[in-house]
Design a protein around this motif. Structure first.
Motif, mmCIF file in Angstrom:
data_model
loop_
_atom_site.group_PDB
_atom_site.id
_atom_site.type_symbol
_atom_site.label_atom_id
_atom_site.label_comp_id
_atom_site.label_asym_id
_atom_site.label_seq_id
_atom_site.Cartn_x
_atom_site.Cartn_y
_atom_site.Cartn_z
ATOM 1 N N TYR A 124 0.832 -1.204 0.000
ATOM 2 C CA TYR A 124 0.000 0.000 0.000
ATOM 3 C C TYR A 124 0.869 1.258 0.000
ATOM 4 O O TYR A 124 0.612 2.205 -0.750
ATOM 5 N N ALA A 125 1.928 1.275 0.816
ATOM 6 C CA ALA A 125 2.843 2.422 0.845
ATOM 7 C C ALA A 125 3.497 2.614 -0.512
ATOM 8 O O ALA A 125 3.644 3.738 -0.998
ATOM 9 N N SER A 126 3.873 1.513 -1.138
ATOM 10 C CA SER A 126 4.517 1.564 -2.449
ATOM 11 C C SER A 126 3.634 2.276 -3.474
ATOM 12 O O SER A 126 4.105 3.133 -4.227
ATOM 13 N N GLN A 127 2.376 1.931 -3.491
ATOM 14 C CA GLN A 127 1.454 2.543 -4.446
ATOM 15 C C GLN A 127 1.243 4.034 -4.164
ATOM 16 O O GLN A 127 1.270 4.846 -5.085
ATOM 17 N N LEU A 128 1.047 4.365 -2.918
ATOM 18 C CA LEU A 128 0.749 5.752 -2.575
ATOM 19 C C LEU A 128 1.969 6.662 -2.682
ATOM 20 O O LEU A 128 1.843 7.836 -3.010
ATOM 21 N N LEU A 129 3.151 6.119 -2.390
ATOM 22 C CA LEU A 129 4.368 6.931 -2.426
ATOM 23 C C LEU A 129 5.103 6.824 -3.764
ATOM 24 O O LEU A 129 6.087 7.532 -3.987
ATOM 25 N N ASN A 130 4.658 5.924 -4.607
ATOM 26 C CA ASN A 130 5.292 5.680 -5.904
ATOM 27 C C ASN A 130 6.771 5.281 -5.742
ATOM 28 O O ASN A 130 7.647 5.771 -6.441
ATOM 29 N N ILE A 131 6.990 4.383 -4.789
ATOM 30 C CA ILE A 131 8.316 3.814 -4.539
ATOM 31 C C ILE A 131 8.148 2.304 -4.649
ATOM 32 O O ILE A 131 7.243 1.733 -4.035
ATOM 33 N N LYS A 132 9.017 1.648 -5.399
ATOM 34 C CA LYS A 132 8.873 0.210 -5.610
ATOM 35 C C LYS A 132 8.995 -0.559 -4.304
ATOM 36 O O LYS A 132 9.767 -0.181 -3.412
ATOM 37 N N ARG A 133 8.231 -1.662 -4.211
ATOM 38 C CA ARG A 133 8.232 -2.468 -2.996
ATOM 39 C C ARG A 133 9.624 -2.959 -2.601
ATOM 40 O O ARG A 133 9.989 -2.873 -1.429
ATOM 41 N N PRO A 134 10.417 -3.508 -3.548
ATOM 42 C CA PRO A 134 11.759 -3.957 -3.147
ATOM 43 C C PRO A 134 12.618 -2.816 -2.579
ATOM 44 O O PRO A 134 13.440 -3.033 -1.695
ATOM 45 N N THR A 135 12.393 -1.610 -3.085
ATOM 46 C CA THR A 135 13.128 -0.453 -2.581
ATOM 47 C C THR A 135 12.743 -0.168 -1.139
ATOM 48 O O THR A 135 13.612 0.072 -0.293
ATOM 49 N N ILE A 136 11.453 -0.219 -0.844
ATOM 50 C CA ILE A 136 11.000 -0.003 0.534
ATOM 51 C C ILE A 136 11.557 -1.101 1.442
ATOM 52 O O ILE A 136 12.023 -0.821 2.546
ATOM 53 N N HIS A 137 11.526 -2.359 0.967
ATOM 54 C CA HIS A 137 12.119 -3.459 1.747
ATOM 55 C C HIS A 137 13.581 -3.147 2.085
ATOM 56 O O HIS A 137 14.018 -3.338 3.224
ATOM 57 N N TYR A 138 14.325 -2.690 1.091
ATOM 58 C CA TYR A 138 15.739 -2.374 1.280
ATOM 59 C C TYR A 138 15.912 -1.312 2.368
ATOM 60 O O TYR A 138 16.736 -1.461 3.281
ATOM 61 N N TYR A 139 15.131 -0.245 2.288
ATOM 62 C CA TYR A 139 15.277 0.842 3.257
ATOM 63 C C TYR A 139 14.748 0.461 4.641
ATOM 64 O O TYR A 139 15.214 0.974 5.645
ATOM 65 N N LEU A 140 13.792 -0.461 4.690
ATOM 66 C CA LEU A 140 13.364 -0.993 5.984
ATOM 67 C C LEU A 140 14.503 -1.769 6.640
ATOM 68 O O LEU A 140 14.735 -1.672 7.840
ATOM 69 N N LYS A 141 15.201 -2.545 5.831
ATOM 70 C CA LYS A 141 16.279 -3.393 6.344
ATOM 71 C C LYS A 141 17.501 -2.580 6.750
ATOM 72 O O LYS A 141 18.117 -2.832 7.773
ATOM 73 N N THR A 142 17.842 -1.576 5.942
ATOM 74 C CA THR A 142 19.076 -0.828 6.191
ATOM 75 C C THR A 142 18.885 0.357 7.132
ATOM 76 O O THR A 142 19.850 0.829 7.739
ATOM 77 N N GLY A 143 17.670 0.887 7.207
ATOM 78 C CA GLY A 143 17.424 2.059 8.035
ATOM 79 C C GLY A 143 17.893 3.358 7.397
ATOM 80 O O GLY A 143 17.811 4.423 8.006
ATOM 81 N N LYS A 144 18.386 3.278 6.168
ATOM 82 C CA LYS A 144 18.859 4.478 5.475
ATOM 83 C C LYS A 144 17.685 5.328 4.991
ATOM 84 O O LYS A 144 16.553 4.867 4.910
ATOM 85 N N GLN A 145 18.000 6.565 4.611
ATOM 86 C CA GLN A 145 16.984 7.485 4.098
ATOM 87 C C GLN A 145 16.910 7.353 2.578
ATOM 88 O O GLN A 145 17.918 7.369 1.884
ATOM 89 N N HIS A 146 15.699 7.228 2.067
ATOM 90 C CA HIS A 146 15.452 7.156 0.623
ATOM 91 C C HIS A 146 15.681 8.532 0.002
ATOM 92 O O HIS A 146 15.591 9.562 0.684
ATOM 93 N N SER A 147 15.961 8.576 -1.292
ATOM 94 C CA SER A 147 16.225 9.853 -1.982
ATOM 95 C C SER A 147 15.048 10.821 -1.920
ATOM 96 O O SER A 147 15.223 12.023 -2.079
ATOM 97 N N THR A 148 13.844 10.310 -1.666
ATOM 98 C CA THR A 148 12.674 11.181 -1.536
ATOM 99 C C THR A 148 12.600 11.832 -0.157
ATOM 100 O O THR A 148 11.747 12.686 0.074
#
Length: 156
Positions: A124-148
């Motif tokens: 759901y977050a992926s669709q609303l934020l227009n960020i791919k699911r694997p990308t969100i998974h990556y940032y969940l795992k690493t704790g880093k900040q996404h470019s957005t």
């Protein structure tokens, strides 16, 4: 009402082989389209000479309500009827449990600046934020900040 949840059934057999919804944009024709379907959906329809029944299960004014209904229906059908191939795949018991858990318990928080937004799922977050699911998974795992500017963490 703009959004709905639908099932595709084997013609004259009342066997559901696919569950879907139009929550991603509200396409009023999604249940009737044959494009952008999984390979197993295409194979199943071909086995039955291109014939299948379509049933609209429920209508909603809010996309998230359609999404939630779709996820719950998928988990229910896959739990009660091992023959249901929701989203084109026959699920194992382990995967069915994971789907149930992810659709009801794996909320995430997207933080940007001082604003926190809770989403019921990565999908759901992926669709609303227009960020791919694997990308969100990556940032969940690493704790880093996404470019957005978003940071993601699981909601406990």
């Amino acid at each position: 009402m703009k959004y709905y949840v639908y099932v595709h059934k084997i013609k004259d057999a009342d066997i559901v082989f696919y569950i879907g919804s139009n929550w991603q944009g509200g396409n009023p024709n999604r249940a009737y389209e044959r494009i952008k379907r999984p390979k197993k959906w295409i194979d199943e329809v071909a086995k039955h000479n291109g014939k299948y029944d379509i049933e609209i299960i429920a209508y909603f004014d809010i996309a998230k309500e359609a999404y939630d209904c779709e996820m719950k229906l998928m988990a229910q059908y896959q739990g009660d009827h091992n023959w249901c191939w929701c989203n084109g795949e026959r699920k194992t018991d382990e995967l069915k449990a994971k789907i149930r858990k992810s659709s009801s318990n794996r909320k995430i928080i997207a933080t940007k600046g001082s604003e926190n937004t809770v989403y019921d799922s990565i999908r759901y977050a992926s669709q609303l934020l227009n960020i791919k699911r694997p990308t969100i998974h990556y940032y969940l795992k690493t704790g880093k900040q996404h470019s957005t500017g978003y940071c993601f963490k699981y909601y406990d």
